[in-house]
Write a protein that holds these residues in place. Structure first.
Motif, PDB file in Angstrom:
ATOM      1  N   ARG A 299       0.809  -1.211   0.000  1.00  0.00           N
ATOM      2  CA  ARG A 299       0.000   0.000   0.000  1.00  0.00           C
ATOM      3  C   ARG A 299       0.848   1.269   0.000  1.00  0.00           C
ATOM      4  N   ARG A 300       2.052   1.178   0.494  1.00  0.00           N
ATOM      5  CA  ARG A 300       2.903   2.355   0.617  1.00  0.00           C
ATOM      6  C   ARG A 300       4.250   2.085  -0.023  1.00  0.00           C
ATOM      7  N   GLU A 301       4.926   3.162  -0.368  1.00  0.00           N
ATOM      8  CA  GLU A 301       6.251   3.040  -0.985  1.00  0.00           C
ATOM      9  C   GLU A 301       7.235   2.380  -0.029  1.00  0.00           C
ATOM     10  N   SER A 302       7.203   2.749   1.245  1.00  0.00           N
ATOM     11  CA  SER A 302       8.160   2.206   2.214  1.00  0.00           C
ATOM     12  C   SER A 302       7.959   0.704   2.404  1.00  0.00           C
ATOM     13  N   SER A 303       6.706   0.275   2.556  1.00  0.00           N
ATOM     14  CA  SER A 303       6.453  -1.152   2.749  1.00  0.00           C
ATOM     15  C   SER A 303       6.851  -1.952   1.519  1.00  0.00           C
ATOM     16  N   SER A 304       6.665  -1.388   0.340  1.00  0.00           N
ATOM     17  CA  SER A 304       7.056  -2.092  -0.881  1.00  0.00           C
ATOM     18  C   SER A 304       8.561  -2.272  -0.954  1.00  0.00           C
ATOM     19  N   HIS A 380      18.856   1.829 -14.553  1.00  0.00           N
ATOM     20  CA  HIS A 380      18.005   2.754 -15.306  1.00  0.00           C
ATOM     21  C   HIS A 380      16.538   2.586 -14.910  1.00  0.00           C
ATOM     22  N   PHE A 381      16.137   1.357 -14.556  1.00  0.00           N
ATOM     23  CA  PHE A 381      14.763   1.149 -14.102  1.00  0.00           C
ATOM     24  C   PHE A 381      14.483   1.941 -12.833  1.00  0.00           C
ATOM     25  N   TRP A 382      15.406   1.860 -11.852  1.00  0.00           N
ATOM     26  CA  TRP A 382      15.174   2.586 -10.599  1.00  0.00           C
ATOM     27  C   TRP A 382      15.188   4.094 -10.812  1.00  0.00           C
ATOM     28  N   MET A 383      15.971   4.566 -11.802  1.00  0.00           N
ATOM     29  CA  MET A 383      15.955   6.000 -12.085  1.00  0.00           C
ATOM     30  C   MET A 383      14.614   6.441 -12.656  1.00  0.00           C
ATOM     31  N   ILE A 387      11.086   7.395  -7.064  1.00  0.00           N
ATOM     32  CA  ILE A 387      11.785   7.173  -5.796  1.00  0.00           C
ATOM     33  C   ILE A 387      13.197   7.703  -5.960  1.00  0.00           C
ATOM     34  N   SER A 388      13.653   8.489  -5.012  1.00  0.00           N
ATOM     35  CA  SER A 388      15.013   9.012  -5.106  1.00  0.00           C
ATOM     36  C   SER A 388      16.019   7.882  -4.919  1.00  0.00           C
ATOM     37  N   ILE A 389      17.136   7.974  -5.620  1.00  0.00           N
ATOM     38  CA  ILE A 389      18.174   6.954  -5.493  1.00  0.00           C
ATOM     39  C   ILE A 389      18.683   6.868  -4.068  1.00  0.00           C
ATOM     40  N   ASN A 390      18.757   8.018  -3.400  1.00  0.00           N
ATOM     41  CA  ASN A 390      19.256   8.014  -2.020  1.00  0.00           C
ATOM     42  C   ASN A 390      18.311   7.233  -1.106  1.00  0.00           C
ATOM     43  N   ARG A 391      17.013   7.415  -1.278  1.00  0.00           N
ATOM     44  CA  ARG A 391      16.036   6.687  -0.465  1.00  0.00           C
ATOM     45  C   ARG A 391      16.087   5.193  -0.781  1.00  0.00           C
ATOM     46  N   TRP A 392      16.192   4.876  -2.055  1.00  0.00           N
ATOM     47  CA  TRP A 392      16.293   3.479  -2.464  1.00  0.00           C
ATOM     48  C   TRP A 392      17.516   2.815  -1.848  1.00  0.00           C
ATOM     49  N   PHE A 393      18.658   3.525  -1.853  1.00  0.00           N
ATOM     50  CA  PHE A 393      19.885   2.947  -1.311  1.00  0.00           C
ATOM     51  C   PHE A 393      19.743   2.658   0.171  1.00  0.00           C
ATOM     52  N   TRP A 394      19.265   3.607   0.957  1.00  0.00           N
ATOM     53  CA  TRP A 394      19.250   3.414   2.405  1.00  0.00           C
ATOM     54  C   TRP A 394      18.261   2.334   2.828  1.00  0.00           C
ATOM     55  N   PHE A 395      17.153   2.215   2.111  1.00  0.00           N
ATOM     56  CA  PHE A 395      16.247   1.107   2.401  1.00  0.00           C
ATOM     57  C   PHE A 395      16.944  -0.228   2.151  1.00  0.00           C
ATOM     58  N   LYS A 396      17.595  -0.347   1.013  1.00  0.00           N
ATOM     59  CA  LYS A 396      18.272  -1.606   0.666  1.00  0.00           C
ATOM     60  C   LYS A 396      19.409  -1.883   1.639  1.00  0.00           C
ATOM     61  N   TYR A 397      20.166  -0.869   2.000  1.00  0.00           N
ATOM     62  CA  TYR A 397      21.304  -1.052   2.897  1.00  0.00           C
ATOM     63  C   TYR A 397      20.850  -1.542   4.271  1.00  0.00           C
ATOM     64  N   PHE A 398      19.870  -0.864   4.852  1.00  0.00           N
ATOM     65  CA  PHE A 398      19.469  -1.219   6.218  1.00  0.00           C
ATOM     66  C   PHE A 398      18.683  -2.523   6.265  1.00  0.00           C
ATOM     67  N   VAL A 399      17.880  -2.811   5.267  1.00  0.00           N
ATOM     68  CA  VAL A 399      17.168  -4.091   5.245  1.00  0.00           C
ATOM     69  C   VAL A 399      18.165  -5.237   5.098  1.00  0.00           C
ATOM     70  N   SER A 535      26.548   5.464  -0.491  1.00  0.00           N
ATOM     71  CA  SER A 535      25.378   6.250  -0.895  1.00  0.00           C
ATOM     72  C   SER A 535      25.765   7.359  -1.866  1.00  0.00           C
ATOM     73  N   ARG A 536      26.913   7.990  -1.634  1.00  0.00           N
ATOM     74  CA  ARG A 536      27.369   9.035  -2.556  1.00  0.00           C
ATOM     75  C   ARG A 536      27.691   8.462  -3.932  1.00  0.00           C
ATOM     76  N   LYS A 537      28.234   7.248  -3.940  1.00  0.00           N
ATOM     77  CA  LYS A 537      28.581   6.625  -5.214  1.00  0.00           C
ATOM     78  C   LYS A 537      27.337   6.267  -6.015  1.00  0.00           C
ATOM     79  N   THR A 538      26.297   5.771  -5.342  1.00  0.00           N
ATOM     80  CA  THR A 538      25.084   5.394  -6.066  1.00  0.00           C
ATOM     81  C   THR A 538      24.304   6.609  -6.554  1.00  0.00           C
TER      82      THR A 538
END
Length: 543
Positions: A299-304, A380-383, A387-399, A535-538
């Motif tokens: 239902r939400r971007e974060s849960s997905s 390129h799909f994630w771009m 969703i910002s790349i920074n948000r995508w990275f931190w979700f993936k990193y912490f999960v 995160s800076r590199k991504t």
């Protein structure tokens, strides 16, 4: 030599000369480390130290070489050109395999030759290997040194075992990888196979404890790495290894070489045949990805983001947990009688296996979950997503970090919790493997560092195997350097854990001692810094 063979050899030289130089640098640095360590501490165990270096070297370099030998032509899209040349594909595979074996084995021979000269000149000395009638452990350092001839013969045995077991592991990975689709597949398969490569040594230890002396001598015909066991000891100032050699060396090695010849021939028949195989054979079974049958309301971007990353990381982490359980079972069985409680003792001994599995598997998870999605297609799909790349990275990193800590360390702590205060006299033989507060304080932090280093390596080079190997090399080479310098050896994280654990067994536990706050505080800074750099590199994907 005909012109076709010259051209093939020249091509292999141009393609693999960097790997050859890396292999040479690894072994030569190892020889320098052996000489420096022996000159500093004088344990007189250079052959054992060189053998352990060759073992670690083979676990890493065989994976790299298998990747390049099997699929470099697929990666660089030159296989079709090779197929059009007036030379058989089997001959091309033979040349590639031969040059790779030379790159793997040549540096070991050179390192052994240097050590043989040092032993013959009296610069280095060697104590006897463990055998019936000789003491083991700390007492072995009180034995007189071997004669020059006996020391060189012992070096020849260890070198021969190192060479054959390196070739065996490489050829197994080459046969497996000949029909893979991507180099990264060989990398991940190789990580699991290489780590399981030590299990036959445990089998030989079980045969020893069970009294099957004749059978344990011949197991080396199938598993050459089992013919030598390195028992490690430390006296508070440094460490050394006590060699346990099989009674028969040369005949089992010769039999194993016959098996390796068959593997080499099998590889030359499989090389470059995947395309034709796929075109003439349909897939009959399609295995659904793990957890794909579990529905979840997105239902939400974060849960997905959390759910999709959990589906990627948890199966990888579970594979590491299974590997640690297998190691724990083998460890218990190799110790002999288990007082009728093998299941309980296996659960209790899980920390002894998980500390090293966690160091390896944290890098596998960190590199595996980022590698594919940093490729041009998924990148390129994630771009294209809102969703910002920074948000995508931190979700993936912490999960991913959560999965590593919960599945590996969390499960270990949970199943071994009852052994935390276990002081029963019936389990004295096993309590060095049990859970401790020292483990809880040290190893989750180390595993987090390895995960973060692997993520940085993948984000930097976009190659998962290189990222994982650089992370592991940073840890192991750093530990070796610190161990060889007496003034800073006390700051080695493993050394700190050992001191905390020994103090805890004596009823004293304090995280303010043994440089724990300074060293593990620095490790925390490394975790934060590497995560920030990743995160800076991504973020450059958005440029």
């Amino acid at each position: 030599m005909d012109l076709v063979l010259q051209s093939l050899l020249w091509k292999e030289w141009q393609e693999k000369k960097r790997i050859l130089f890396v292999c040479l640098a690894w072994i030569l640095c190892g020889v320098l480390y052996v000489v420096t360590y022996e000159s500093t501490f004088g344990y007189r165990t250079p052959v054992a130290r060189f053998g352990s270096i060759c073992l670690v070297y083979s676990l890493f370099m065989t994976v790299f070489l298998a990747m390049r030998v099997c699929l470099s032509e697929v990666t660089h899209q030159t296989l079709s050109l090779s197929l059009s040349l007036p030379v058989s594909l089997q001959k091309i595979a033979t040349v590639r395999l031969g040059f790779a074996v030379f790159s793997l084995v040549g540096p070991i021979l050179l390192g052994a030759l240097i050590l043989a000269v040092l032993l013959a000149s009296g610069v280095l000395e060697q104590v006897p290997a463990r055998a019936e009638g000789f003491p083991s452990g700390f007492a072995i350092t009180k034995l007189p040194s071997l004669s020059v001839t006996a020391a060189v013969i012992l070096l020849a045995k260890i070198t021969s075992i190192a060479i054959v077991q390196s070739m065996a592991l490489f050829l197994i990975l080459a046969v497996i990888g000949a029909r893979r689709r991507r180099e990264v597949h060989i990398g991940f398969i190789g990580a699991a196979v290489a780590f399981a490569w030590i299990f036959p040594t445990e089998a030989r230890m079980m045969l020893q404890s069970s009294g099957f002396t004749h059978l344990q001598d011949w197991i080396g015909a199938l598993f050459p790495q089992s013919m030598v066991i390195f028992y490690g000891y430390g006296d508070g100032q440094g460490s050394f290894s006590d060699l346990d050699l099989a009674n028969r060396i040369w005949i089992p090695l010769f039999l194993n070489l016959i098996i390796l010849s068959g593997l080499a021939y099998w590889f030359t028949r499989r090389y470059g045949t995947r395309t034709g195989l796929i075109s003439h054979r349909k897939r009959r079974w399609i295995w659904m990805p793990l957890f794909s049958w579990i529905s979840f309301p997105h239902r939400r971007e974060s849960s997905s983001l959390i759910w999709i990353n959990l589906r990627q990381t948890v199966p990888l982490a579970l594979a590491g947990l299974v590997l640690a359980c297998v190691m724990a079972i083998a460890n218990i069985l190799s110790m002999g009688p288990s007082d009728g409680r093998p299941v309980v003792l296996t659960a209790y001994s899980l920390p002894s296996a998980m500390w090293i599995v966690g160091i390896l598997w944290a890098t596998v998870v960190g590199s595996g979950i980022f590698a594919a999605e940093l490729a041009p297609g998924l990148g390129h799909f994630w771009m294209s997503r809102p969703i910002s790349i920074n948000r995508w990275f931190w979700f993936k990193y912490f999960v991913g970090l959560f999965a590593v800590l919960m599945v590996l360390d969390g499960t270990t702590i949970l199943v071994s919790w009852n052994s935390l205060l276990q002081n029963s006299s019936q389990t004295t033989f096993y309590n060095t493997n049990f859970l401790s507060w020292s483990y809880i304080a040290c190893y989750p932090v180390l595993h987090s560092m390895m995960y973060s280093l692997a993520v940085l390596g993948v984000c930097w080079w976009k190659k998962p195997v290189r990222g994982a190997v650089v992370a592991l090399s940073f840890f192991f080479i750093g530990s070796m350097v610190m161990e060889s310098i007496p003034t800073i050896s006390d700051y080695d994280p493993i050394f700190i854990y050992n001191n905390l654990f020994n103090a805890e067994r004596n009823g004293e536990f304090s995280l303010t001692s043994f440089h724990f706050p300074l060293v593990f505080g620095m490790i925390g800074i490394i975790i934060l810094l590497t995560a920030f750099l990743s995160s800076r590199k991504t973020q450059r994907l958005e440029v």
